[in-house]
Design a protein around this motif. Structure first.
Motif, PDB file in Angstrom:
ATOM      1  N   GLU A   3       0.791  -1.358   0.082  1.00 37.01           N
ATOM      2  CA  GLU A   3       0.047   0.125  -0.093  1.00 37.01           C
ATOM      3  C   GLU A   3       0.802   1.331   0.054  1.00 37.01           C
ATOM      4  N   GLU A   4       2.007   1.151   0.670  1.00 32.39           N
ATOM      5  CA  GLU A   4       2.873   2.501   0.865  1.00 32.39           C
ATOM      6  C   GLU A   4       3.441   2.791  -0.366  1.00 32.39           C
ATOM      7  N   ILE A   5       4.080   1.694  -0.994  1.00 33.10           N
ATOM      8  CA  ILE A   5       4.654   1.961  -2.321  1.00 33.10           C
ATOM      9  C   ILE A   5       3.774   2.328  -3.370  1.00 33.10           C
ATOM     10  N   PHE A  55      10.261   5.670  -2.826  1.00 36.85           N
ATOM     11  CA  PHE A  55       9.989   4.683  -3.552  1.00 36.85           C
ATOM     12  C   PHE A  55      10.944   3.329  -3.751  1.00 36.85           C
ATOM     13  N   LYS A  56      12.102   3.843  -3.849  1.00 37.29           N
ATOM     14  CA  LYS A  56      13.085   2.751  -4.070  1.00 37.29           C
ATOM     15  C   LYS A  56      13.389   2.046  -2.717  1.00 37.29           C
ATOM     16  N   VAL A  57      13.173   2.882  -1.573  1.00 38.69           N
ATOM     17  CA  VAL A  57      13.540   2.483  -0.193  1.00 38.69           C
ATOM     18  C   VAL A  57      12.248   1.183   0.107  1.00 38.69           C
ATOM     19  N   GLU A  58      11.222   1.423  -0.245  1.00 43.61           N
ATOM     20  CA  GLU A  58      10.111   0.406   0.371  1.00 43.61           C
ATOM     21  C   GLU A  58      10.077  -0.642  -0.930  1.00 43.61           C
ATOM     22  N   MET A  59      11.042  -0.679  -1.963  1.00 38.64           N
ATOM     23  CA  MET A  59      11.134  -1.637  -3.023  1.00 38.64           C
ATOM     24  C   MET A  59      12.223  -2.820  -2.221  1.00 38.64           C
ATOM     25  N   GLU A  61      12.085  -3.907   0.782  1.00 37.18           N
ATOM     26  CA  GLU A  61      11.179  -4.761   1.487  1.00 37.18           C
ATOM     27  C   GLU A  61      10.046  -5.682   0.845  1.00 37.18           C
ATOM     28  N   LEU A  62      10.206  -5.677  -0.575  1.00 36.24           N
ATOM     29  CA  LEU A  62       9.271  -6.362  -1.425  1.00 36.24           C
ATOM     30  C   LEU A  62       9.901  -7.705  -1.521  1.00 36.24           C
ATOM     31  N   SER A  63       8.869  -8.722  -1.948  1.00 38.98           N
ATOM     32  CA  SER A  63       9.523  -9.977  -2.358  1.00 38.98           C
ATOM     33  C   SER A  63      10.075  -9.876  -3.659  1.00 38.98           C
ATOM     34  N   LYS A  64      10.471 -11.078  -4.192  1.00 43.37           N
ATOM     35  CA  LYS A  64      11.378 -11.073  -5.478  1.00 43.37           C
ATOM     36  C   LYS A  64      10.270 -10.713  -6.626  1.00 43.37           C
ATOM     37  N   MET A 162      18.848  -7.965  -3.952  1.00 42.44           N
ATOM     38  CA  MET A 162      17.765  -8.688  -3.588  1.00 42.44           C
ATOM     39  C   MET A 162      17.587 -10.167  -4.030  1.00 42.44           C
ATOM     40  N   ARG A 163      18.460 -10.384  -5.375  1.00 40.49           N
ATOM     41  CA  ARG A 163      18.407 -11.689  -5.789  1.00 40.49           C
ATOM     42  C   ARG A 163      19.276 -12.541  -4.796  1.00 40.49           C
ATOM     43  N   ASN A 164      20.684 -11.930  -4.577  1.00 40.81           N
ATOM     44  CA  ASN A 164      21.388 -12.508  -3.585  1.00 40.81           C
ATOM     45  C   ASN A 164      20.872 -12.880  -2.529  1.00 40.81           C
ATOM     46  N   ILE A 165      19.936 -12.039  -1.725  1.00 35.71           N
ATOM     47  CA  ILE A 165      19.373 -12.321  -0.470  1.00 35.71           C
ATOM     48  C   ILE A 165      18.198 -13.294  -0.732  1.00 35.71           C
ATOM     49  N   ASP A 166      17.743 -13.363  -1.793  1.00 33.47           N
ATOM     50  CA  ASP A 166      16.780 -14.336  -2.047  1.00 33.47           C
ATOM     51  C   ASP A 166      17.419 -15.915  -2.046  1.00 33.47           C
ATOM     52  N   GLU A 167      18.539 -16.098  -2.925  1.00 35.26           N
ATOM     53  CA  GLU A 167      19.496 -17.193  -2.848  1.00 35.26           C
ATOM     54  C   GLU A 167      19.851 -17.635  -1.483  1.00 35.26           C
ATOM     55  N   ASP A 168      20.369 -16.777  -0.668  1.00 42.84           N
ATOM     56  CA  ASP A 168      20.747 -16.913   0.724  1.00 42.84           C
ATOM     57  C   ASP A 168      19.679 -17.520   1.556  1.00 42.84           C
TER      58      ASP A 168
END
Length: 239
Positions: A3-5, A55-59, A61-64, A162-168
């Motif tokens: 909602e915020e983004i 907008f970029k900061v809120e991104m 916190e989003l899922s992949k 974000m991709r690296n975090i998802d892989e971790d």
């Protein structure tokens, strides 16, 4: 979080539309009014950049999957702001050039009274001012391009993070599942070992019971069919 983004996305769209309308109206304004309009547009541009940063900061916190969708929107907003900034600088340059031309026209009545040297000097002055205005416009355009390139690189870096975090996260989940399987196997093994030890203990207790019973009551043991070798049966004194 979505909602915020979405709120920032809508605000950016509205700001860009507002800035576009104000820039398109600049050619119809002159003098001090034009300068005030340009200052107001620059303020709205600054606000748009702040919203884009949020907008970029809120991104982050989003899922992949969500981040991929909003990453496309972010790039569109960046491109729109770059174009608006370029158009604003061009409008400012055109305004300055028009003012120079008007100033030159205002002095046209005195041309007949100027000497050749004065005419050459006046023409050179106008040309220098025009060149300076064009140079400033080029510098601003190059700065806008540099900001765009830097923003794009930052977006790529954030996407890669974000991709690296998802892989971790996937690796951690895999390790947790493996640890759970090993723990279950270990517990089953312990349970099996305990069962074997209890069974062996019962066998030993049974054997000792038979031996003791044979030693205490040999006749009864024979009647019960307990055949225990005499070598392992302790002697029992009979009074």
């Amino acid at each position: 979080m979505t909602e915020e983004i979405n709120y920032y996305d809508e605000e950016l769209t509205e700001l860009c539309d507002e800035i576009r309308q104000k820039i398109d109206a600049l050619p119809r304004t002159q003098g001090d009014n034009r300068a005030e309009r340009i200052a107001m547009i620059q303020q709205r541009m600054q606000r748009a950049k702040q919203v884009l940063h949020s907008f970029k900061v809120e991104m982050r916190e989003l899922s992949k999957d969500e981040a991929f969708t909003y990453d496309t929107k972010c790039k569109q907003h960046v491109a729109t702001l770059q174009q608006l900034n370029t158009d604003l600088q061009w409008a400012k340059s055109e305004g300055e050039r028009a003012e120079l031309m008007e100033g030159a026209g205002g002095e046209a009545g005195g041309v007949d009274n100027m000497t050749a040297q004065q005419l050459i000097s006046k023409g050179a002055s106008i040309q220098e001012q025009s060149l300076a205005s064009v140079t400033r416009s080029k510098v601003m355009i190059e700065q806008s391009k540099a900001v765009g390139v830097e923003t794009t690189q930052k977006l790529k870096g954030q996407t890669e993070q974000m991709r690296n975090i998802d892989e971790d996260i996937m690796k951690v989940e895999s390790n947790l599942k493996r640890a759970d399987l090993l723990l279950r196997a270990f517990l089953r093994r312990i349970a099996t070992d305990k069962f074997v030890m209890v069974f062996l203990f019962l066998i030993v207790v049974g054997i000792l019971t038979i031996i003791i019973y044979k030693a205490v009551n040999p006749e009864g043991a024979e009647e019960q069919g307990f055949n225990v070798p005499d070598e392992i049966t302790p002697p029992v004194s009979r009074d």
